[in-house]
Enzyme design. Structure first.
Site, PDB file in Angstrom:
ATOM      1  CD  GLU A   1     -19.248  -7.087  25.286  1.00 32.80           C
ATOM      2  OE1 GLU A   1     -19.285  -6.407  24.238  1.00 32.80           O
ATOM      3  OE2 GLU A   1     -20.192  -7.111  26.106  1.00 32.80           O
TER       4      GLU A   1
ATOM      5  CG  HIS B   1     -27.125 -14.349  27.596  1.00 32.23           C
ATOM      6  ND1 HIS B   1     -27.898 -13.801  26.597  1.00 32.23           N
ATOM      7  CD2 HIS B   1     -26.788 -13.314  28.409  1.00 32.23           C
ATOM      8  CE1 HIS B   1     -28.034 -12.511  26.804  1.00 32.23           C
ATOM      9  NE2 HIS B   1     -27.364 -12.185  27.899  1.00 32.23           N
TER      10      HIS B   1
ATOM     11  CG  HIS C   1      -1.795  -1.211   1.280  1.00 31.91           C
ATOM     12  ND1 HIS C   1      -1.350  -2.432   1.716  1.00 31.91           N
ATOM     13  CD2 HIS C   1      -3.097  -1.371   0.923  1.00 31.91           C
ATOM     14  CE1 HIS C   1      -2.343  -3.314   1.632  1.00 31.91           C
ATOM     15  NE2 HIS C   1      -3.411  -2.689   1.156  1.00 31.91           N
TER      16      HIS C   1
ATOM     17  CG  HIS D   1      -6.050   1.836  -0.396  1.00 32.10           C
ATOM     18  ND1 HIS D   1      -6.184   2.067   0.947  1.00 32.10           N
ATOM     19  CD2 HIS D   1      -5.948   0.483  -0.540  1.00 32.10           C
ATOM     20  CE1 HIS D   1      -6.180   0.913   1.598  1.00 32.10           C
ATOM     21  NE2 HIS D   1      -6.037  -0.069   0.717  1.00 32.10           N
TER      22      HIS D   1
HETATM   23  C1  LIG Z   1     -10.976  -5.158   9.777  1.00 31.78           C
HETATM   24  C2  LIG Z   1     -10.489  -4.880   8.405  1.00 31.78           C
HETATM   25  N1  LIG Z   1     -11.364  -4.834   7.390  1.00 31.78           N
HETATM   26  C3  LIG Z   1     -10.926  -4.641   6.120  1.00 31.78           C
HETATM   27  C4  LIG Z   1      -9.609  -4.496   5.847  1.00 31.78           C
HETATM   28  C5  LIG Z   1      -9.112  -4.331   4.434  1.00 31.78           C
HETATM   29  N2  LIG Z   1      -8.670  -2.943   4.208  1.00 31.78           N
HETATM   30  C6  LIG Z   1      -7.391  -2.607   4.296  1.00 31.78           C
HETATM   31  S1  LIG Z   1      -7.123  -0.975   4.049  1.00 31.78           S
HETATM   32  C7  LIG Z   1      -8.769  -0.688   3.801  1.00 31.78           C
HETATM   33  C8  LIG Z   1      -9.277   0.694   3.492  1.00 31.78           C
HETATM   34  C9  LIG Z   1      -9.003   1.597   4.595  1.00 31.78           C
HETATM   35  O1  LIG Z   1      -9.224   2.913   4.225  1.00 31.78           O
HETATM   36  P1  LIG Z   1      -8.362   4.053   4.925  1.00 31.78           P
HETATM   37  O2  LIG Z   1      -8.241   3.761   6.348  1.00 31.78           O
HETATM   38  O3  LIG Z   1      -8.960   5.348   4.526  1.00 31.78           O
HETATM   39  O4  LIG Z   1      -6.933   3.862   4.302  1.00 31.78           O
HETATM   40  P2  LIG Z   1      -6.296   4.655   3.084  1.00 31.78           P
HETATM   41  O5  LIG Z   1      -7.198   4.409   1.922  1.00 31.78           O
HETATM   42  O6  LIG Z   1      -6.250   6.061   3.483  1.00 31.78           O
HETATM   43  O7  LIG Z   1      -4.975   4.020   2.894  1.00 31.78           O
HETATM   44  C10 LIG Z   1      -9.477  -1.873   3.918  1.00 31.78           C
HETATM   45  C11 LIG Z   1     -10.946  -1.988   3.758  1.00 31.78           C
HETATM   46  C12 LIG Z   1      -8.726  -4.544   6.937  1.00 31.78           C
HETATM   47  N3  LIG Z   1      -7.410  -4.431   6.784  1.00 31.78           N
HETATM   48  N4  LIG Z   1      -9.189  -4.709   8.192  1.00 31.78           N
END
Ligand SMILES: Cc1ncc(C[n+]2csc(CCOP(=O)(O)OP(=O)(O)O)c2C)c(N)n1
Length: 672
Positions: A414, A476, A35, A265
Site C-alpha cells: 500500500e 478491517h 546536514h 551527519h
Molecule cells: C522517516 C524518517 N525517519 C527519520 C528521519 C530522521 N533522519 C533524518 S536523516 C537520518 C539518518 C539517515 O541516515 P543516512 O541515510 O545514512 O544519512 P547520512 O547519515 O548518510 O546523512 C534520520 C534518522 C527522517 N528524516 N525520516
C-alpha cells in the site's frame, strides 16, 4: 582519505565537486542548522552525474523529456540546492543559498517540489524519494510506449542513503521496480555506513547488494569518490535492461574533522574545523564565493542539454496536432473536453435505473466510462483488484512486455503504491489512481500526506469504508480513518452516497490539479438516493439539501455515504409523525467548508435540531453540529465510538445503533 591524492588525480572534477562541499559548509554555517555530511560525501557522484549523464537544461528546468534527479536522502538538501545554483537555476540563486532554511526561502530545510523547478519531489521522510522514483520510471515507460521514443526517452536517477534503504517502504519500491524491470531507473546508494545514532551496524547487517540483486536489479559497486569509476558505473547502468543500483562507497563529511562519524551527519558549524576542511580541499575563497572559472564550468554543464532540448521541442512541434495537444493537456492536468458529458450521461442513467449498488461498484462503473476517454489514467490496486473494483475492461496490464497497459498490480504494497502514484503525478502526463481497503490508509498514509503537501492530485480509492464491510471484523473496519484523512490539510475526502455522487466525486477528483482525493467507498449495496437527474455536480458544493422538510422544519439530518439512506429512512418515519425533517447529504466536508457563508447558512440554518450520521468516530463533525449556527443542546451524533466487530453488516449496524430508529429516537430526545 588522502585529499591531495584525490585532488591531483582529477583536478577539474575536484574543483567542481568542492564547490558543492564549500557551499554546503557555508550555508549550514549561516543557518546554524542542516546536514553537511551527506552532500560533502556525495559531491563526487553528483558532479559526475550532472556533468556526464543527466539530460537537463538549466534554462528549461521543466522540459518534459528531462532526466529526473531525485534526492531521496532529503536531509542532504544542500546537495540539490548547490547543484541547482551552480548549474544556473533562475530560482535557486546565491541569495537563496545564503538564506538556507530561513522563512520564505526556496531553500527549505528539506527539498519541497513546489518551491522551485528542478526539485522533482518533496523528500525528507526517508524512503519516500526512492519509492516515488518507481512511479517516475513507470510514467516514463508508459508515456514512451504511448508517444514514442522521440518524445519520451529519459532516465530517473535517485540518490538514496542508508536511511532510505532501511525504511520498510524501500522494500516495497525495490520489489516493484525489479518485477516491472524499470531499466531506466538508476539508484545511487550513498554507502557511507553512518546514520545519526552511529554506524549502520548498530541496527542493520543487511547485505544491500544481495538484497537488490534478489529483487532483480543490476548492481554495481564502486568507490564513490573516484570520478572515473562513477562515470563507468553510470554508463553501464544506463545500458542495463534492469533497474540499477550503484553502491557508492563514500566518506560522510569528506575532509572534515567529523569525517566518517555520526557527528558528520548533522550541522558542521565549528568555524575552525570548517576553515581547516576548506584548506584541505585547497579552497581559498571566502564564504559563498565560487571562483569564476568554476562557476562557468558548472554553468556549461547546466547548458549542456540546450541543443538537445531545442531538438526535442522541434520534434514535439512535428507531432500531429491532436497528439501534441493530448501530450500537453495531460501534462497540464487538464481533463478531456468529453469528460463532463461522460459523467453527466452516467449520472442520468444511474438516476433512472435507481439500482442498489455498492459505491465501490459505482466507482468501477465510472471508471469504465472515464478510462476510455482519459487515456492518461493509470489505475491499480495493492492486491485487492476484485474488491476495490479499480480495473476496467480497456486498461490492459502494465508489465515489461506491455508498457501500454494502464493497470498496475502493485502487490501487497500500500505504501509503495501510494508513493509510486505520487511519483507518476509528479512526473507529469499521468493521472494515477490506486486502491486498497480504507483501513489500510494507515499503511499508505505517509505518502498520502505527502501528496497533500506536494499539491498533487493522486486519487486514493479506499473501499470497505466502515463496519458495513461486515464479517472481516474490526481489523478491517475503519472507524478513525475518515477523521485522519479529513484532518490532513489539502485533501478532499469524498464519501459518496450512491452512484450519482460517486460519479460526481470522481469528476471532482479528476478535475483537481493541486489536491489529492480520498474516495471512501462501500462494500455493501446502497440504494440510489439521487433519483432525480441534475446536470449540475452537487457534490462540488460539498453538501446540499437532498430532501426538504415538509411542514415546519424541526430537524436536519446530516449524513455521508451509506448513512444517507439511513437518514432518508429516518426522515420518512419522522415526517410520518409530523416532524418536518431535512436531509443534507455531505459527501465532502472540505468542499462544503469552502462555500460562501450564505450557501452554508441555507443548507444549515439556525434553529432545527441537528443530527450527524456517519459510521465512524465523531471527530471532525462538531463544526457542522455545534458550529455553523448549531447549538450543543440541540445537536447529536449517530456513529462509532469504539472499534467494530466481526458479524454480518446488518447486525453490526443494529448492534452499534446506526439505524433509522436510533436516529428518530435521537431527534425526539433533542426536541425534548
Ligand atoms: C522517516 C524518517 N525517519 C527519520 C528521519 C530522521 N533522519 C533524518 S536523516 C537520518 C539518518 C539517515 O541516515 P543516512 O541515510 O545514512 O544519512 P547520512 O547519515 O548518510 O546523512 C534520520 C534518522 C527522517 N528524516 N525520516
Amino acid at each position: 582519505m588522502d585529499l591531495t591524492e584525490l585532488r591531483n588525480a582529477n583536478p577539474d572534477h575536484w574543483s567542481k565537486a568542492t564547490a558543492i562541499r564549500a557551499l554546503t559548509l557555508d550555508a549550514v554555517h549561516a543557518a546554524n542548522s542542516g546536514h553537511s555530511g551527506m552532500p560533502m560525501g556525495m559531491a563526487d557522484v553528483a558532479t559526475v552525474l550532472f556533468e556526464k549523464h543527466l539530460k537537463f537544461d538549466a534554462a528549461a528546468p521543466d522540459w518534459a523529456d528531462r532526466d529526473r534527479f531525485i534526492l531521496s536522502a532529503g536531509h542532504g538538501s544542500m546537495l540539490l540546492y548547490s547543484l541547482l545554483y551552480l548549474t544556473g537555476s533562475r530560482e535557486i540563486t546565491l541569495d537563496e543559498i545564503r538564506n538556507f532554511r530561513q522563512w520564505g526561502a526556496k531553500t527549505a530545510g528539506h527539498p519541497e517540489n513546489f518551491l522551485a523547478k528542478g526539485i522533482e519531489t518533496t523528500t525528507g521522510p526517508l524512503g519516500q524519494g526512492i519509492a516515488n522514483s518507481v512511479g517516475f520510471a513507470i510514467a516514463e515507460e508508459a508515456q514512451r510506449a504511448r508517444f514514442g521514443k522521440k518524445i519520451v526517452d529519459h532516465h530517473t536517477y535517485v540518490i538514496a542513503g542508508d536511511g532510505c534503504l532501511m525504511e520498510g517502504i524501500s522494500h516495497e519500491a525495490i520489489g516493484l521496480a525489479g518485477r516491472l524491470q524499470l531499466g531506466k531507473l538508476i539508484v545511487l546508494w550513498d554507502n557511507n555506513n553512518i546514520t545519526i545514532d552511529g554506524t549502520v551496524a548498530l541496527s542493520d547487517n543487511t547485505n544491500q547488494v544481495q538484497r537488490f540483486k534478489a529483487a532483480g536489479w543490476h548492481v554495481i559497486e564502486i568507490d564513490g569518490h573516484d570520478p572515473v569509476a562513477i562515470d563507468a558505473a553510470l554508463t553501464a547502468a544506463r545500458k542495463s535492461r534492469k533497474p540499477s543500483m550503484i553502491a557508492c562507497k563514500t566518506h560522510i563529511a569528506l575532509g572534515h574533522a567529523a569525517q566518517d562519524t555520526s557527528k558528520g551527519h548533522g550541522a558542521l558549524t565549528d568555524e575552525d574545523q570548517l576553515n581547516a576542511a576548506k584548506q584541505a580541499y585547497g579552497w581559498t575563497t571566502g564564504p559563498f564565493v565560487i571562483p569564476d572559472d568554476i562557476k562557468s564550468a558548472w554553468e556549461a554543464i547546466g547548458n549542456r542539454g540546450a541543443t538537445e532540448r531545442a531538438a526535442w521541442e522541434a520534434r514535439l512541434a512535428e507531432l500531429p496536432e491532436r497528439r501534441r495537444d493530448e501530450f500537453n493537456r495531460a501534462y497540464a492536468f487538464d481533463v478531456p473536453k468529453r469528460l463532463p458529458a461522460t459523467i453527466r450521461a452516467l449520472k442520468k442513467q444511474a438516476s433512472e435505473a435507481a439500482q442498489k449498488v455498492a459505491t465501490r461498484k459505482s466507482s468501477e462503473m465510472v471508471l469504465e466510462v472515464v478510462n476510455p476517454v482519459m487515456k492518461e489514467t493509470i489505475g491499480g490496486s495493492a492486491d485487492l483488484t476484485g474488491s476495490n473494483n479499480t480495473k476496467t475492461g480497456d486498461l490492459g496490464v502494465f508489465s515489461p512486455e506491455d508498457r501500454k497497459g494502464r493497470y498496475i498490480y502493485y502487490g501487497i504494497r500500500e505504501h509503495g503504491m501510494a508513493a509510486a502514484m505520487n511519483g507518476m503525478a509528479l512526473h507529469g502526463g499521468i493521472r494515477p489512481y490506486g486502491g486498497t481497503f480504507m483501513c489500510f490508509t494507515d499503511y499508505a498514509r505517509p505518502s498520502m500526506r505527502l501528496a497533500a503537501l506536494m499539491k498533487i492530485p493522486s486519487v486514493f480509492v479506499m473501499t470497505h469504508d466502515s463496519i458495513g464491510l461486515g464479517e472481516d471484523g474490526p481489523t478491517h473496519q475503519p472507524v478513525e480513518h475518515l477523521a485522519i484523512s479529513r484532518a490532513t490539510p489539502n485533501t478532499y475526502v469524498f464519501r459518496p452516497a450512491d452512484t450519482v455522487e460517486t460519479a460526481e466525486a470522481w469528476e471532482l477528483a479528476l478535475t483537481s490539479k493541486n489536491t489529492p482525493s480520498v474516495l471512501s467507498l462501500t462494500r455493501q449495496g446502497l440504494p440510489t438516493v439521487r433519483t432525480e437527474h441534475k446536470q449540475r455536480n452537487l457534490t462540488a458544493q460539498g453538501a446540499y439539501v437532498l430532501a426538504e422538510a415538509e411542514g415546519k422544519r424541526q430537524a436536519i439530518l446530516i449524513a455521508t455515504g451509506s448513512e444517507v439512506s439511513v437518514a432518508m429512512k429516518a426522515r420518512e418515519m419522522l415526517q410520518a409523525d409530523g416532524i418536518g425533517t431535512r436531509v443534507v447529504s455531505m459527501p465532502c466536508m472540505e468542499l462544503f467548508a469552502e462555500q460562501e457563508e450564505a450557501y452554508r447558512k441555507r443548507v444549515l440554518p439556525a434553529g432545527p435540531v441537528r443530527v450527524g450520521i456517519e459510521a465512524a468516530v465523531r471527530q471532525g463533525w462538531d463544526r457542522w453540529l455545534l458550529g455553523e449556527r448549531g447549538r450543543a443542546p440541540k445537536a447529536g451524533f449517530i456513529g462509532m465510538d469504539s472499534f467494530g466487530a466481526s458479524a454480518p453488516a446488518e447486525e453490526l449496524f443494529e448492534k452499534f445503533g446506526i439505524t433509522a430508529e436510533a436516529t428518530v429516537a435521537k431527534v425526539r430526545e433533542l426536541l425534548g
